[in-house]
Design an enzyme around this catalytic site. Structure first.
Site, short mmCIF file in Angstrom:
data_model
loop_
_atom_site.label_atom_id
_atom_site.label_comp_id
_atom_site.label_asym_id
_atom_site.label_seq_id
_atom_site.Cartn_x
_atom_site.Cartn_y
_atom_site.Cartn_z
N GLU A 151 -2.68 8.19 11.44
CA GLU A 151 -2.73 7.03 12.32
C GLU A 151 -3.91 7.10 13.28
OE1 GLU A 151 -1.16 4.40 11.93
OE2 GLU A 151 0.74 4.81 10.93
N ASP B 76 0.26 4.14 -0.85
CA ASP B 76 -0.59 2.96 -0.98
C ASP B 76 -2.07 3.23 -0.72
OD1 ASP B 76 0.15 3.48 1.64
OD2 ASP B 76 0.36 1.38 2.22
N THR C 174 -8.58 0.67 5.51
CA THR C 174 -7.16 0.38 5.33
C THR C 174 -6.53 -0.18 6.60
OG1 THR C 174 -5.10 1.25 4.36
CG2 THR C 174 -6.25 2.65 5.98
N GLU D 276 11.15 -5.12 5.47
CA GLU D 276 10.50 -3.83 5.22
C GLU D 276 10.84 -3.30 3.82
OE1 GLU D 276 8.03 -0.64 6.92
OE2 GLU D 276 8.24 -2.82 6.97
N GLU E 72 -0.32 -6.60 5.46
CA GLU E 72 -0.65 -6.36 4.06
C GLU E 72 -0.59 -7.62 3.19
OE1 GLU E 72 -0.05 -2.52 5.89
OE2 GLU E 72 1.19 -4.33 5.89
#
Length: 572
Positions: free
Chosen positions: A147, A292, A501, A396, A415
């Site tokens: 993160e 992902d 990303t 989710e 996303e």
């Protein structure tokens, strides 16, 4: 393969689309009969698109200005109670907060390039000055390496590149005093993250570090594949900027350490493993949470740096994903059978692992666009669009067997809108503008709180939670804005930019693909771990034209879209 084949693929699709649209207007060659779906999604006026752009801009500023008024210099805004939120020092085990929030003004750093993209050069310069003057990483906080890398390190690098880019496509972004301070800060942060790699016997980084003391003693050693393997873009760019191979080598070693642990029969990756032993602790293989961005960064690292190893790894992975994870009819817009679905499977044999899919999997359609598999991306996106319509948001986790959510919240994730934007760029089909309009409506009318936009606690009853994560301003608003802004430099020069990303924009310049000095006689990478078995049929991207019945109609043919809607109880 040429450096920018992926982007030329999108460009050639757009040329074909424009030609056939003109031809259709003249000769009415449209093959699919007009339906209610065509009338609903077939057109959108320039005036309405302009209004949607203005509404998106207002949404961004409402969240941004309230963050600056009520929360800054803390990391996030609590939009219901109009307060700031930072690291939870009283509860160190609260990783839902502490993995992300490091007491370093996260939202402001994360949003810097968004300010540039929406054309606010003045506020960008002021924000850069605040970051330089107010932010330090000398903090007694333990944060997640992944993160901190994608949100903070990526934000600093992107802003620095935009400031120093000689083309200045977003206006004069450079503060008068600027002398590379954001790059210095990026170097400082990355150096504080390096112990995660250095103290790992496998090369797979520890998931968390204390910004002052390094890897916590007795800390958890389990990490997800995406968290450990999605660092090469930011670390690689930093090495290029600094002329120091340390960061790039650490991230590439981690990627290779993960790659060699793929299953020797299926070639699939698991989602969680122990960094000290290298053993998988979860054999779930999918394209959503936990995996992902690992696949995403294989492809994007190749586009940025031109390393054939990354390209080979992506193609091999994509081949296995389509072989073992994909269910449903063999073609998106032909044949019979259920709508295509990418499932979570056992890495050992491809058997069903779960009957749910998660909201992060919505980004996979965008990756398919970038890879040139636009036809497949259309079908992947259509599934999540239908789920969005069913609930008003993406839960989710959605259980496709039970036809209901397993996990109810929606934290304003980007996303799905990211994939929508990329599909519009590839097809210029107004269908995707209608999708964006519905997303904007849901966010504006159902999540707006007193001082910002709030996480949806339950997509069933619409209740809200008091949190606005930084990616809402950094990504969700950005992709919506770009969807509606046809004249934005990112869209006009789409082959010259790449998104990380976390949605940070990176100008694609030739220096990123030049061989660095440490690779010329000084540094020899370990042998490529690619399995080139002649038995593997490896997927390769092609620049094939989309079937003409969807170049000026629906991306997914109307009877397939109707079938998908009916299967989930969505009404026209």
């Amino acid at each position: 393969m040429h450096s920018f084949q992926f982007f030329r693929c999108i460009a050639c699709v757009q040329i074909i689309l424009n030609f056939l649209l003109i031809y259709n207007n003249a000769y009415n060659i449209f093959e699919e009969p007009r339906t209610a779906l065509h009338r609903k999604y077939g057109t959108i006026s320039d005036g309405e698109r302009s209004n949607l752009l203005a509404a998106t801009r207002e949404m961004f500023y409402f969240g941004y200005r309230n963050y600056m008024k009520y929360a800054y210099p803390q990391d996030e805004l609590d939009p219901i109670h109009c307060t700031g939120r930072g690291h939870d020092h009283q509860n160190p085990d609260n990783i839902n907060i502490n993995d992300v929030l490091g007491d370093y003004s996260l939202t402001l750093i994360d949003v810097l390039d968004t300010l540039a993209i929406i054309g606010d050069a003045g506020e960008f310069r002021r924000a850069v000055q605040r970051v330089i003057e107010d932010v330090t990483f000398d903090k007694e906080t333990t944060v997640q390496v992944f993160e901190a890398t994608i949100r903070v390190l990526g934000g600093l690098i992107s802003a620095h590149l935009l400031i120093e880019d000689p083309k200045q496509e977003f206006g004069n972004l450079k503060p008068e005093f600027y002398d590379g301070e954001l790059l210095d800060m990026a170097s400082d942060l990355a150096t504080r993250l390096l112990p995660a790699f250095m103290l790992s016997p496998t090369g797979i980084p520890h998931p968390r570090v204390n910004l002052r003391t390094g890897v916590p003693s007795g800390g958890r050693t389990d990490t997800c594949t995406a968290g450990a393997g999605s660092l090469l873009v930011e670390f690689g760019i930093l090495s290029k900027l600094l002329g120091d191979p340390t960061y790039q080598q650490a991230a590439r070693r981690a990627n290779r350490a993960l790659w060699v642990r793929r299953h020797n029969t299926t070639g699939l990756m698991g989602s969680v493993l122990d960094v000290t032993t290298g053993k998988w602790t979860s054999e779930l293989s999918g394209v959503g949470a936990g995996l992902d961005s690992y696949y995403e960064y294989m492809l994007k690292s190749y586009i940025l740096f031109g390393e054939e190893e990354d390209y080979s790894m992506f193609n091999a992975s994509y081949t296995r994903i389509k072989q073992y994870l994909r269910r449903g009819r063999s073609a998106c817009n032909a044949g019979t059978g259920d709508h295509p679905l990418y499932m979570n499977v056992h890495m050992s044999d491809g058997g069903t692992y779960t009957t749910w899919i998660d909201s992060l999997q919505a980004a996979f359609a965008g990756l398919q666009v970038l890879a040139g598999d636009v036809e497949e991306a259309i079908c992947t996106h259509a599934l999540y669009w239908t789920i969005w319509q069913k609930f008003g948001f993406l839960p989710e986790r959605y259980n496709w067997q039970k036809d209901k959510p397993d996990v109810l919240f929606y934290p304003l994730r980007p996303e799905f809108i990211e994939a929508t934007y990329l599909l519009y760029q590839a097809t210029h089909n107004p269908f995707y503008l209608h999708v964006g309009r519905q997303v904007l409506y849901s966010l504006s009318n159902l999540t707006r709180a007193k001082c910002g936009y709030a996480t949806v606690h339950s997509v069933i009853d619409g209740t809200l939670e008091d949190r606005m994560e930084s990616f809402f301003l950094s990504e969700t608003c950005k992709y919506l804005y770009l969807l509606f802004d046809a004249d934005n430099p990112v869209n006009v020069n789409s082959g010259q930019f790449l998104f990380t990303t976390e949605g940070h924009v990176i100008p694609l310049r030739s220096w990123l693909r030049e061989t660095p000095p440490w690779d010329v006689g000084h540094f020899t990478p370990s042998p490529s771990p690619i399995n080139n078995s002649s038995q593997d049929t490896v997927w390769m991207p092609e620049c094939a034209a989309i079937d003409k019945s969807r170049q000026y109609g629906l991306p997914l043919k109307s009877h397939y879209l109707t079938q998908l809607y009916a299967s989930m109880g969505v009404h026209l």
